[in-house]
Design an enzyme around this catalytic site. Structure first.
Site, PDB file in Angstrom:
ATOM      1  N   SER A  50       0.807  -1.222   0.000  1.00 46.29           N
ATOM      2  CA  SER A  50       0.000   0.000   0.000  1.00 46.29           C
ATOM      3  C   SER A  50       0.840   1.272   0.000  1.00 46.29           C
ATOM      4  CB  SER A  50      -0.953   0.025   1.203  1.00 46.29           C
ATOM      5  OG  SER A  50      -0.235   0.147   2.412  1.00 46.29           O
ATOM      6  N   LYS A  91       0.958   4.501   6.740  1.00 46.73           N
ATOM      7  CA  LYS A  91       0.336   5.373   5.735  1.00 46.73           C
ATOM      8  C   LYS A  91       1.018   6.732   5.768  1.00 46.73           C
ATOM      9  CE  LYS A  91      -2.872   2.275   4.864  1.00 46.73           C
ATOM     10  NZ  LYS A  91      -2.828   1.468   3.612  1.00 46.73           N
TER      11      LYS A  91
END
Length: 251
Positions: A50, A91
């Site tokens: 991701s 993230k």
């Protein structure tokens, strides 16, 4: 004993003392660097793609232990949030409390408070998001996106939650400074695209100094330890050859 012998002996003792001192300093730097790194950083293995291409799955990273209040836009952070599954996740912070995040403008870019933001860490042909979205970040919270926008499960997936996809600053435990493995590794930079926004970008942690301390310490230990064998080898080469025995014939 001749003067030359005394001189060589004195030099040998001085060399041994200096080599021992070099090894001692090397040990302090080497062990001190490891101790410093263990206190300031925690290792973490990134399990998914991701955050590609910045961080690939399986990369071993060094994350500086920080308080959530220190986080700035552009930081790549490790956090835990029950709404997101209560597992450590990695993230990038793109918005802080009070920001209005929207995507995408005519150029396919994300905007923060109406200002388009260039994101050089994305795959070059990817838009800032394959689907449009708008969110206002609550005070004290962070809006987080993966760098692999086509498949990352991030704040966009949680827009219907009470926090509109954001997580509390208190959920953050660390900020990534470097990829340690695979070698040769790489620093995780602070994107200057966010520098002109209020609060600016964060400063890198001491990872470069920690690694330099460990590397210099290792070099001094090896160099100091090698002095003795090298000095002895050089000394043997400098000694005059023993005279050959004379052979005399009987009368």
């Amino acid at each position: 004993m001749s003067g030359t012998g005394r001189t060589k002996g004195g030099r040998g003792r001085l060399g041994s003392v200096l080599s021992g001192l070099v090894v001692a300093v090397g040990c302090v730097l080497f062990l001190g660097g490891f101790a410093w790194g263990a206190v300031v950083y925690k290792p973490f293995t990134v399990p998914t793609d991701s955050m590609a291409p910045t961080i690939e799955p399986g990369d071993r990273v060094l994350a500086e232990r920080i308080d959530g209040a220190e986080v700035r836009r552009g930081d790549v952070v490790i956090f835990n949030d029950k709404t997101w599954g209560d597992l450590p996740m990695v993230k990038r912070v793109v918005g802080v409390g009070g920001d209005k995040i929207a995507c995408c403008d005519a150029g396919g870019r994300m905007t923060i408070n109406g200002k388009a933001v260039e994101e050089p860490y994305l795959h070059s042909k990817d838009p800032a998001s394959p689907t449009g979205f708008t969110a206002v970040v609550p005070d004290g919270e962070l809006f987080l996106l993966g760098d692999e926008r086509m498949g990352s499960l991030d704040s966009r997936r949680h827009l219907e939650d009470a926090g509109h996809g954001a997580v509390p600053r208190s959920a953050v435990s660390a900020r990534l400074d470097a990829v340690a493995w695979p070698l040769p590794g790489a620093l995780v930079g602070r994107p200057q695209s966010f520098a002109d926004l209020p609060g600016g970008v964060s400063q890198p942690g001491p990872v470069t100094l920690v690694l330099a301390s460990v590397a210099l310490g290792a070099a001094l230990i090896l160099g100091g330890a090698a002095y003795g064998p090298v000095a002895r080898a050089v000394g043997r080469r400098g000694e005059p050859a023993a005279p050959s025995p004379r052979v005399t014939a009987d009368a």
